[in-house]
Structures are given as structure tokens and as C-alpha cells.
Scaffold this motif. Structure first.
Motif, mmCIF file in Angstrom:
data_model
loop_
_atom_site.group_PDB
_atom_site.id
_atom_site.type_symbol
_atom_site.label_atom_id
_atom_site.label_comp_id
_atom_site.label_asym_id
_atom_site.label_seq_id
_atom_site.Cartn_x
_atom_site.Cartn_y
_atom_site.Cartn_z
ATOM 1 N N TYR A 87 -9.639 -1.462 -9.467
ATOM 2 C CA TYR A 87 -10.437 -0.472 -8.749
ATOM 3 C C TYR A 87 -9.466 0.650 -8.415
ATOM 4 C CZ TYR A 87 -14.670 -3.312 -8.062
ATOM 5 O OH TYR A 87 -15.821 -4.023 -8.259
ATOM 6 N N SER A 101 -7.564 -13.165 -3.321
ATOM 7 C CA SER A 101 -6.898 -13.112 -2.010
ATOM 8 C C SER A 101 -7.589 -14.014 -0.984
ATOM 9 C CB SER A 101 -6.857 -11.678 -1.491
ATOM 10 O OG SER A 101 -8.149 -11.101 -1.507
ATOM 11 N N HIS A 103 -12.544 -12.234 -4.600
ATOM 12 C CA HIS A 103 -11.178 -11.880 -4.996
ATOM 13 C C HIS A 103 -10.229 -13.041 -4.686
ATOM 14 C CE1 HIS A 103 -7.281 -9.688 -4.786
ATOM 15 N NE2 HIS A 103 -7.839 -8.992 -5.753
ATOM 16 N N ALA A 131 -13.892 -4.325 -0.064
ATOM 17 C CA ALA A 131 -12.702 -3.497 -0.290
ATOM 18 C C ALA A 131 -13.032 -2.194 -1.015
ATOM 19 C CB ALA A 131 -11.664 -4.309 -1.060
ATOM 20 N N THR A 175 -18.592 -11.198 -0.063
ATOM 21 C CA THR A 175 -18.052 -10.027 -0.765
ATOM 22 C C THR A 175 -19.175 -9.037 -1.040
ATOM 23 O OG1 THR A 175 -16.565 -11.542 -1.921
ATOM 24 C CG2 THR A 175 -16.617 -9.277 -2.702
ATOM 25 N N THR A 227 -14.817 -8.129 -7.372
ATOM 26 C CA THR A 227 -13.845 -7.494 -8.255
ATOM 27 C C THR A 227 -14.271 -7.570 -9.728
ATOM 28 O OG1 THR A 227 -12.249 -8.264 -6.645
ATOM 29 C CG2 THR A 227 -11.370 -7.279 -8.660
ATOM 30 N N LYS A 237 -9.238 2.789 -1.854
ATOM 31 C CA LYS A 237 -9.854 2.521 -3.153
ATOM 32 C C LYS A 237 -10.891 3.586 -3.537
ATOM 33 C CE LYS A 237 -9.442 -2.512 -3.830
ATOM 34 N NZ LYS A 237 -8.024 -2.501 -3.801
ATOM 35 N N GLY A 262 -19.377 -6.050 -3.394
ATOM 36 C CA GLY A 262 -18.630 -5.368 -4.465
ATOM 37 C C GLY A 262 -17.537 -6.270 -4.993
ATOM 38 N N ASN A 268 -11.468 -0.713 1.933
ATOM 39 C CA ASN A 268 -10.202 -0.041 1.625
ATOM 40 C C ASN A 268 -10.437 1.440 1.333
ATOM 41 O OD1 ASN A 268 -9.010 -2.542 1.695
ATOM 42 N ND2 ASN A 268 -7.932 -2.304 -0.244
ATOM 43 N N ASP A 328 -15.716 -8.875 2.945
ATOM 44 C CA ASP A 328 -14.717 -8.134 2.183
ATOM 45 C C ASP A 328 -15.461 -7.146 1.284
ATOM 46 O OD1 ASP A 328 -12.752 -7.203 0.507
ATOM 47 O OD2 ASP A 328 -12.389 -9.118 -0.504
ATOM 48 N N THR A 373 -3.665 -4.093 3.651
ATOM 49 C CA THR A 373 -4.469 -4.406 2.466
ATOM 50 C C THR A 373 -5.683 -5.237 2.873
ATOM 51 O OG1 THR A 373 -3.258 -6.468 2.128
ATOM 52 C CG2 THR A 373 -2.436 -4.542 0.936
ATOM 53 N N ALA A 374 -6.639 -5.321 1.946
ATOM 54 C CA ALA A 374 -7.814 -6.172 2.175
ATOM 55 C C ALA A 374 -7.387 -7.635 2.275
ATOM 56 C CB ALA A 374 -8.803 -5.993 1.033
ATOM 57 N N SER A 375 -6.358 -8.003 1.533
ATOM 58 C CA SER A 375 -5.876 -9.396 1.589
ATOM 59 C C SER A 375 -5.436 -9.742 3.003
ATOM 60 C CB SER A 375 -4.681 -9.599 0.654
ATOM 61 O OG SER A 375 -4.935 -9.105 -0.622
#
Ligand code: PLP
Length: 486
Positions: free
Chosen positions: A80, A194, A192, A273, A242, A246, A303, A244, A300, A271, A147-149
Motif C-alpha cells: 500500500y 502483524s 495482516h 491501516a 480489519t 492487505t 498510507k 481494508g 495510517n 486495523d 506503525t499499525a503493527s
């Protein structure tokens, strides 16, 4: 380097970056280097005596640039996006120039306060429920994580502590270790990596929830798994939804999952992100319906909101759940305003103590683009992705593999995984555009993400022409080969 030289070199560096970005589309987007290429190009030890700035800069061109994957190129369609912009770069320069480190309010009041207000601004752009905003003086608020993680990990660790305390309240004899060994977390099979990593760090079991035909987690599936696990003595405590995903930008049904999580005392973290940034557009906001059930939520801006890496915005409904889990209080970090309702010591909201002045990036970008400018940027990407989707649909050799909702198009050549792997290999080898693959229902699929701030229609058309030329060659070779075998 003194201030006079910095002034001169700084201006040159701004020119360097502007030239780089203006001409980036003429560079090969994916570098043509082999692993280990760099070591042989620079000395094996740091210099004893100072070197000149000219020498350093010369080596940027000689050593660094040949090995750079150009994320800001309009030919970059992988992962992304990293959607930085000039205002964000300038804000980062200012942050480095001020050099201040904002772990407590006292360590840098402006850093702490701007972060609080920017997360409220962004929360309002997203129409988050008031519970998540700081200005209401309630229990919620926002924070910038790297970060999203990290945001997911923070949520999971906070949920873990909250659940341990809750179980111990009704069963004081039960040890923390015993409770943790029975905790169980859930996330989509499409989530993801993560999320799984967070469970490993948190030392808890995680189960991957199967998805429906749209790659979305549905309430009945989660409900069934939770019931099974409770029946065997596990304690469901955390669900990471989630918005969206990955691989294909799918959306879990948070409006139906949220009530189950609330009823079962399961912390729901969302999440979002990449896709979460698009919820500033009213037409995408319905995908966030159900956020009111969540305990925490993150997106994020780096992103999809023209803010440079790193910048992950996270909101929690009860900030005490985070801070209680991570509060350390050594003497050297105490200050006279600690505990005042107006003061946020963000070191208690995350893993690192020290933090950059990242809210400056948000402030510059929000003010210089405005909500309308940011919405226009997102809509343009979505429109370009739709154009690419139509090009794929118009070619009988290809198929679309998942619904195109935002800037990601998942597609493949009709045929074997090997054929699609060969196509991707050719794309990467030629270096004109850059894509990465994913697996959907076990099939090898190509992901085409509109990423660049400067990506235009002509780039999309050129990319498609390039892909179809390479695929025609491949299909012709296959045809010739099969012809010979027969
Ligand atoms: N979550 C989702 C849905 C993602 O798509 C990604 C990366 O693309 C991540 C998490 C990881 O983001 P970060 O690098 O900020 O940890």
C-alpha cells in the motif's frame, strides 16, 4: 558544519529532493542490484578523519540511488502506498531541526498538545464517535504510534491486562500465568501478519477466523468459534477486525461483529491501516459503521493521507486501559502538571519513551490540503483504480479476483499460478513498474495499487500496455511450447 554551511547545504538538499521527485518517473522503479551490492562500494569501517560533504553527497548518487526502490514513483504499484507530500517533508525537516523529544507534556508541551488536537481533528474528519475524542474531556483520546503493527500490539497487550484483572476480580486465587495461558485472540484469516505477530509477542493463542465469499469476517463465524473456545475453558479476550485487508482490501462486518465482542467482553480493535484514511470521504464512511462498538481503532495517514512515514493514528475509548498497562513513573520523568486533565504524557500510551514531533506532519498537511484536497486525492486514486479494473475486465486473458473498492485491483491471467508467477517475474525483471503478489483462496494473484501522488491516467494506461505486452509474449511462448509437445 556550522549554521552558515547548513543554510547553504539545506537549500541544496531541498533542490536535490525536488529534482529527485520531479524526475522520478524516468528512473527504473525497482533497482537492478544483487543482494550484498552495497558492501563492496563503501569502506568496511567508519572514517577516522572527517570527510567533506561533497564526498558524502557524491556517494548518495553512486552508492544509494542505484539500490533504491522508488516508492514515490508513479510506476510504483506495490504494497500500500507511502503517500508523502512536500508539506509533510517540510514538517519532518522542522521536527528534526527542533530536535525535541516529547515523551511527557513537560518534555515538550507543544508536541503533546498538538498531537492531542490533531488526533481530534482527524477523528472528526472520520466522524468518529465522541467517545474517541479528547476534547470531550471523557475517557477517550488519540495518539500517534509509529506503525499499525504497534497500534495492534498496544491494543492486544492492553486487552490482555484488562482481562487478567477482570478474571482475578471474580477469582482472586487464579494466577496471572494461568489466565494468560487460557486467553485466546481472533482475527481474520486475511488479516495482516502483524496481528499474529502481536499475539506471539503477547504470548497468547490466536485463531484465524474464516471469511465469507467477499473475504469478510461475519458475526456467526466468530460467534461459533467463541462458543467452542469457551466450552473448552479458553477465555476469548481480543478480536482484531480489519477494514481494508492487505491482500485484497476486504472489510470485516464490524457492525455485526461489534455487538458480539461487547457482549462477550472481547476487546475489539479495528486495523484500518490503509482504507481507514478514505473514511474522510462521506461515500466510504458507511464502511466504518460499527466503530462505536470498538475499544480501539487505527489508521495510517502515511498510507493514504499524504503524510510521510511514520505516522499511525490510534484512538482508544478508554485511554486508562492503555496507560494503566504501560504506566512507569520514575522520579526523573515526574513533572508538576502530571495528572491534570489537560495534560497527556504520551510515553504511557505506547512502547517507546522517546517520540518525534510527528503531529507537525499532520498539521502541515491538513492545513495545506484541507479536507477537500485530501478527499480529492483519495477519490482520484479510486477513480484510477477503477480505470485499471475496466482495462483488465476488457481483456479476455485476464480476470478480476476481488471487488475493487478503493485503490487496489487484484487480478491475474486466466491460467495456472506458474503462469502468473512468470508474468510477475518478467514485470519485476524489466523494472518499469513494480507490483507484489498475494494469495487469495490459495491462488497466486497480482496486486495493483494506485500509490503515487503524481500517478495520472497515462501512467495507468502505460502500465496496462506493459503488462499486456509481457503477458502476450508469455502466452505466445506457452502456445509454441504446447504446440511442439503435441
Ligand atoms: N495492517 C494492514 C491492514 C496493512 O495493510 C498493513 C501494511 O500494509 C499493516 C497493518 C502494517 O502496517 P505497519 O507497517 O504500519 O505496521
Amino acid at each position: 558544519m556550522d549554521a552558515a554551511e547548513f543554510r547553504r547545504r539545506g537549500k541544496e538538499m531541498v533542490d536535490f529532493v525536488a529534482d529527485y521527485q520531479e524526475n522520478i518517473e524516468h528512473r527504473r522503479v525497482y533497482p537492478d542490484v544483487e543482494p550484498g551490492y552495497l558492501r563492496s562500494m563503501i569502506p568496511s569501517e567508519a572514517p577516522l578523519e572527517p570527510e567533506s560533504y561533497e564526498d558524502v553527497l557524491r556517494d548518495v548518487d553512486r552508492v544509494i540511488m542505484p539500490g533504491v526502490t522508488h516508492w514515490l514513483s508513479p510506476h510504483f504499484y506495490a504494497y500500500y502506498a507511502n503517500s508523502t507530500s512536500f508539506p509533510s517533508i517540510l514538517a519532518d525537516l522542522l521536527s528534526s531541526g527542533i530536535g525535541t523529544i516529547g515523551f511527557t507534556w513537560a518534555a515538550n508541551p507543544a508536541c503533546s498538545e498538538l498531537e492531542t488536537v490533531m488526533l481530534d481533528w482527524l477523528g472528526k474528519m472520520l466522524q468518529l464517535p465522541e467517545d474517541f475524542l479528547s476534547e470531550t474531556q471523557g475517557q477517550g483520546g488519540g495518539v500517534i504510534q509509529g506503525t499499525a503493527s504497534e497500534a495492534t500490539l498496544m491494543a492486544l497487550l492492553s486487552a490482555r491486562l484488562k482481562t487478567v484483572k477482570c478474571v482475578q476480580e471474580s477469582d482472586p486465587q487464579r494466577s496471572e500465568a494461568d489466565i494468560i495461558s487460557k486467553l485466546i485472540a481472533y482475527t481474520s484469516e486475511e488479516a495482516h501478519s502483524s496481528v499474529e505477530k502481536a499475539s506471539i509477542i503477547g504470548g497468547v493463542v490466536i485463531r484465524m477466523v474464516p471469511t465469507d465469499e467477499h473475504f469478510s469476517v461475519r458475526a456467526e463465524t466468530l460467534e461459533k468459534m467463541v462458543a467452542e473456545d469457551k466450552a473448552t475453558g479458553y477465555i476469548p479476550f481480543f478480536f482484531c477486525a480489519t477494514l481494508g485487508t492487505t491482500p485484497c482490501c476486504a472489510f470485516d462486518k464490524i457492525d455485526e461483529l461489534g455487538p458480539i465482542c461487547n457482549a462477550e467482553n472481547i476487546w475489539m480493535h479495528i486495523d484500518a491501516a490503509y482504507a481507514g484514511c478514505a473514511f474522510i470521504c462521506p461515500e466510504f464512511r458507511p464502511l466504518l459503521n460499527g466503530v462505536e462498538f470498538a475499544d480501539s481503532f487505527s489508521i495510517n495517514p502515511n498510507k493514504f493521507l499524504l503524510v510521510g512515514f511514520d505516522c499511525s493514528a490510534m484512538w482508544v475509548k478508554k485511554s486508562a486501559d492503555l496507560t494503566r498497562a504501560f504506566q512507569m513513573d520514575p522520579e526523573y520523568l515526574k513533572h508538576e502538571h502530571q495528572g491534570s486533565g489537560l495534560v497527556k504524557d504520551y510515553m504511557h500510551w505506547g512502547i517507546p519513551m522517546a517520540r518525534r514531533f510527528r503531529s507537525l506532519k499532520l498539521w502541515f498537511v491538513f492545513r495545506m490540503y484541507g479536507l477537500r484536497g485530501l478527499q480529492a486525492f483519495i477519490r482520484k486514486h479510486v477513480e484510477l483504480a477503477k480505470t485499471f479494473e475496466n482495462l483488465v475486465r476488457g481483456d479476455n486473458n485476464f480476470e478480476i479476483c476481488a471487488e475493487v473498492v478503493m485503490g487496489l485491483v487484484c487480478f491475474r491471467l486466466k491460467g495456472s499460478d506458474e503462469l502468473n508467477k512468470a508474468l510477475l517475474k518478467q514485470i519485476t525483471r524489466t523494472g518499469k513498474i513494480y507490483l507484489v503478489p498475494c494469495k487469495l483462496r490459495g491462488r497466486f494473484v497480482l496486486r495493483f495499487v494506485v500509490c503515487g501522488r503524481t500517478t495520472e491516467l497515462r501512467h495507468i494506461q502505460e502500465a496496462w500496455k506493459h503488462i499486456t505486452e509481457l503477458s502476450s509474449e508469455l502466452l505466445q511462448n506457452l502456445f509454441d511450447h504446447e504446440g511442439k509437445e503435441n
